[in-house]
Design a protein around this motif. Structure first.
Motif, PDB file in Angstrom:
ATOM      1  N   ALA A  96      57.719  54.557  -7.050  1.00 26.30           N
ATOM      2  CA  ALA A  96      58.149  54.319  -8.433  1.00 26.30           C
ATOM      3  C   ALA A  96      57.251  53.286  -9.102  1.00 26.30           C
ATOM      4  O   ALA A  96      56.898  53.422 -10.283  1.00 26.30           O
ATOM      5  CB  ALA A  96      59.603  53.860  -8.468  1.00 26.30           C
ATOM      6  N   GLY A  97      56.875  52.258  -8.359  1.00 23.34           N
ATOM      7  CA  GLY A  97      55.965  51.252  -8.912  1.00 23.34           C
ATOM      8  C   GLY A  97      54.595  51.829  -9.227  1.00 23.34           C
ATOM      9  O   GLY A  97      53.980  51.506 -10.251  1.00 23.34           O
ATOM     10  N   ILE A  98      54.111  52.686  -8.342  1.00 19.71           N
ATOM     11  CA  ILE A  98      52.810  53.326  -8.568  1.00 19.71           C
ATOM     12  C   ILE A  98      52.867  54.211  -9.810  1.00 19.71           C
ATOM     13  O   ILE A  98      51.985  54.139 -10.680  1.00 19.71           O
ATOM     14  CB  ILE A  98      52.403  54.147  -7.321  1.00 19.71           C
ATOM     15  N   VAL A  99      53.890  55.046  -9.909  1.00 20.47           N
ATOM     16  CA  VAL A  99      54.014  55.946 -11.052  1.00 20.47           C
ATOM     17  C   VAL A  99      54.190  55.166 -12.346  1.00 20.47           C
ATOM     18  O   VAL A  99      53.603  55.507 -13.386  1.00 20.47           O
ATOM     19  CB  VAL A  99      55.182  56.940 -10.840  1.00 20.47           C
ATOM     20  N   ASN A 120      56.575  61.677  -4.939  1.00 16.75           N
ATOM     21  CA  ASN A 120      57.991  61.681  -4.559  1.00 16.75           C
ATOM     22  C   ASN A 120      58.611  60.289  -4.641  1.00 16.75           C
ATOM     23  O   ASN A 120      57.906  59.309  -4.499  1.00 16.75           O
ATOM     24  CB  ASN A 120      58.141  62.229  -3.140  1.00 16.75           C
ATOM     25  N   PRO A 121      59.931  60.199  -4.855  1.00 15.33           N
ATOM     26  CA  PRO A 121      60.851  61.308  -5.099  1.00 15.33           C
ATOM     27  C   PRO A 121      60.831  61.728  -6.572  1.00 15.33           C
ATOM     28  O   PRO A 121      61.128  60.908  -7.456  1.00 15.33           O
ATOM     29  CB  PRO A 121      62.211  60.735  -4.715  1.00 15.33           C
ATOM     30  N   VAL A 122      60.455  62.979  -6.816  1.00 16.42           N
ATOM     31  CA  VAL A 122      60.300  63.494  -8.182  1.00 16.42           C
ATOM     32  C   VAL A 122      61.566  63.296  -9.010  1.00 16.42           C
ATOM     33  O   VAL A 122      61.505  63.009 -10.210  1.00 16.42           O
ATOM     34  CB  VAL A 122      59.885  64.983  -8.142  1.00 16.42           C
ATOM     35  N   ASN A 123      62.734  63.428  -8.364  1.00 12.42           N
ATOM     36  CA  ASN A 123      64.001  63.257  -9.089  1.00 12.42           C
ATOM     37  C   ASN A 123      64.097  61.888  -9.754  1.00 12.42           C
ATOM     38  O   ASN A 123      64.836  61.715 -10.724  1.00 12.42           O
ATOM     39  CB  ASN A 123      65.185  63.402  -8.131  1.00 12.42           C
ATOM     40  N   SER A 124      63.380  60.904  -9.223  1.00  5.13           N
ATOM     41  CA  SER A 124      63.400  59.546  -9.770  1.00  5.13           C
ATOM     42  C   SER A 124      62.103  59.176 -10.480  1.00  5.13           C
ATOM     43  O   SER A 124      62.120  58.432 -11.455  1.00  5.13           O
ATOM     44  CB  SER A 124      63.664  58.527  -8.650  1.00  5.13           C
ATOM     45  N   THR A 125      60.953  59.672  -9.984  1.00  3.27           N
ATOM     46  CA  THR A 125      59.679  59.253 -10.578  1.00  3.27           C
ATOM     47  C   THR A 125      59.446  59.852 -11.967  1.00  3.27           C
ATOM     48  O   THR A 125      58.803  59.223 -12.812  1.00  3.27           O
ATOM     49  CB  THR A 125      58.488  59.604  -9.661  1.00  3.27           C
ATOM     50  N   VAL A 126      59.980  61.046 -12.219  1.00  5.94           N
ATOM     51  CA  VAL A 126      59.849  61.615 -13.571  1.00  5.94           C
ATOM     52  C   VAL A 126      60.650  60.780 -14.582  1.00  5.94           C
ATOM     53  O   VAL A 126      60.128  60.446 -15.658  1.00  5.94           O
ATOM     54  CB  VAL A 126      60.253  63.103 -13.594  1.00  5.94           C
ATOM     55  N   ASN A 316      69.884  59.791  -8.349  1.00  6.67           N
ATOM     56  CA  ASN A 316      68.418  59.739  -8.343  1.00  6.67           C
ATOM     57  C   ASN A 316      67.867  59.394  -9.714  1.00  6.67           C
ATOM     58  O   ASN A 316      66.958  58.558  -9.861  1.00  6.67           O
ATOM     59  CB  ASN A 316      67.839  61.092  -7.915  1.00  6.67           C
ATOM     60  N   ILE A 317      68.391  60.055 -10.745  1.00  9.34           N
ATOM     61  CA  ILE A 317      67.916  59.842 -12.112  1.00  9.34           C
ATOM     62  C   ILE A 317      68.230  58.424 -12.578  1.00  9.34           C
ATOM     63  O   ILE A 317      67.373  57.738 -13.149  1.00  9.34           O
ATOM     64  CB  ILE A 317      68.546  60.890 -13.060  1.00  9.34           C
ATOM     65  N   GLU A 318      69.458  57.986 -12.332  1.00  7.55           N
ATOM     66  CA  GLU A 318      69.847  56.622 -12.736  1.00  7.55           C
ATOM     67  C   GLU A 318      68.960  55.576 -12.074  1.00  7.55           C
ATOM     68  O   GLU A 318      68.589  54.579 -12.696  1.00  7.55           O
ATOM     69  CB  GLU A 318      71.318  56.377 -12.361  1.00  7.55           C
ATOM     70  N   LYS A 319      68.594  55.816 -10.824  1.00  9.25           N
ATOM     71  CA  LYS A 319      67.748  54.876 -10.107  1.00  9.25           C
ATOM     72  C   LYS A 319      66.377  54.757 -10.770  1.00  9.25           C
ATOM     73  O   LYS A 319      65.826  53.664 -10.893  1.00  9.25           O
ATOM     74  CB  LYS A 319      67.588  55.322  -8.648  1.00  9.25           C
ATOM     75  N   GLY A 320      65.815  55.889 -11.214  1.00  6.95           N
ATOM     76  CA  GLY A 320      64.523  55.866 -11.877  1.00  6.95           C
ATOM     77  C   GLY A 320      64.558  55.132 -13.203  1.00  6.95           C
ATOM     78  O   GLY A 320      63.685  54.310 -13.501  1.00  6.95           O
ATOM     79  N   VAL A 321      65.574  55.426 -13.999  1.00  7.09           N
ATOM     80  CA  VAL A 321      65.715  54.763 -15.303  1.00  7.09           C
ATOM     81  C   VAL A 321      65.919  53.260 -15.116  1.00  7.09           C
ATOM     82  O   VAL A 321      65.294  52.435 -15.805  1.00  7.09           O
ATOM     83  CB  VAL A 321      66.888  55.377 -16.095  1.00  7.09           C
ATOM     84  N   GLU A 322      66.764  52.897 -14.174  1.00  7.63           N
ATOM     85  CA  GLU A 322      67.074  51.494 -13.921  1.00  7.63           C
ATOM     86  C   GLU A 322      65.852  50.729 -13.429  1.00  7.63           C
ATOM     87  O   GLU A 322      65.678  49.544 -13.734  1.00  7.63           O
ATOM     88  CB  GLU A 322      68.212  51.394 -12.899  1.00  7.63           C
TER      89      GLU A 322
END
Length: 330
Positions: A96-99, A120-126, A316-322
């Motif tokens: 996530a940090g890299i993306v 990966n994980p795409v569900n969170s990195t997008v 997964n999505i909430e984790k990416g946004v957060e």
């Protein structure tokens, strides 16, 4: 002139992906970026007698800016690979940090590029990339894709014994949801041409599609993950995007997209209760032309799979946004 960029080009996915992109007649310029070894990869690939010119960049000397400036399409396989016992979710903090950092570069140097995320994980990195683009005022959901094509490729391959097709990809099998484990939902009931999976074999083939990555990790004895098949899948999706941009019609492929920002997406978002979801999307010069709702006629078995997938996706999505809204301490 079409410029394609691979961010993470020296890795296990990045190298074969870059090789495949070099073979495409749709690409005139190929820029490769990674934290190590990119000049060598670029030099090697540049000897291939196809159209695209190739350059390699490192972080030094403003390499990310040089790689991204003028880009039409950016493919991101950058990140650490899965190891034995590691889930896609375990990868989250590092990748996530890299993306996030690469998305900041895209928002600054090529905000109108089509961005294809493999990391990966795409569900969170997008969702991470979407939040970065939103904060920069450049979010265009029609141009942001999570690459879930490997799930479709596996479905086509594993179902061949039931389809009767000599060429596995001759059967279109929608795969919806997300891109990890039980969030992956193959819709055999919507396949074209239609075919039947015997009930006794249904659980096994679904499980194999959902956890095919584990099969590869185990076969490589912990020495790698699904890099080659993922590179092929990333290339297949990138080529479809490029063909659509050049004017080819009727190109449809599932992708993990931000539903509220694309035509047809609002209806699907209301039905599934999440804003990011992989569905078949029609591609055009602007990116996503329309998200196709294939959920209306699914059977009871698939509906149960979908319920499980949505539960996993929400977290997964909430984790990416957060991650972007409240970054973890370094």
């Amino acid at each position: 002139m079409v410029k394609a960029v691979v961010l993470g080009a020296a890795g296990g996915i990045g190298q074969p992906l870059s090789l495949l992109l070099k073979t495409s007649p749709l690409i005139d310029e190929l820029a490769l970026y990674d934290v190590v070894n990119t000049p060598g990869v670029a030099a090697d690939i540049s000897h291939i007698s196809t159209t695209a010119t190739v350059t390699g960049f490192l972080p030094a000397d403003d390499g990310l800016r040089h790689a991204l400036t003028g880009a039409d399409i950016v493919v991101i396989p950058a990140g650490v690979p899965r190891k034995p016992g590691m889930t896609r979710d375990d990868l989250f903090k590092v990748n996530a940090g890299i993306v996030r950092d690469l998305a900041k570069g895209i928002s600054e140097y090529c905000p109108k590029a089509y961005t294809l995320i493999i990391s990966n994980p795409v569900n969170s990195t997008v969702p991470v990339a979407a939040e970065v683009f939103r904060n920069a005022g450049v979010l265009d959901p029609k141009r942001l894709f999570g690459v879930t094509t490997l799930d479709i490729v596996r479905a086509e391959t594993f179902a061949q014994e039931f389809t009767g097709q000599k060429v596995p990809s001759a059967t279109t099998i929608p795969v919806v949801g997300g891109h990890s484990g039980e969030t992956i939902v193959p819709l055999f009931s919507q396949a074209q041409p239609s075919f039947n999976v015997p009930e006794a074999k249904l659980d096994a083939i679904v499980n194999r599609i959902q956890f095919g990555g584990d099969e590869v990790v185990k076969a490589k004895n912990g020495g790698g993950s699904a890099t080659l098949s993922m590179a092929y899948a990333g290339f297949r999706f990138a080529e479809k995007v490029l063909k659509a941009v050049s004017g080819e019609k009727g190109l449809v492929e599932p992708s993990f997209v931000y539903l509220p920002g694309v035509e047809g997406g609002e209806e699907i978002a209301k039905e599934v209760g999440v804003d990011f979801f992989s569905v078949p999307v029609e591609l055009g010069p602007s990116g996503v032309v329309k998200a196709n709702n294939v959920l209306a006629n699914i059977n009871d078995y698939e509906r149960k799979l979908l319920e499980v997938a949505i539960k996993g996706l929400k977290g997964n999505i909430e984790k990416g946004v957060e991650f972007v809204k409240n970054p973890p301490p370094k």
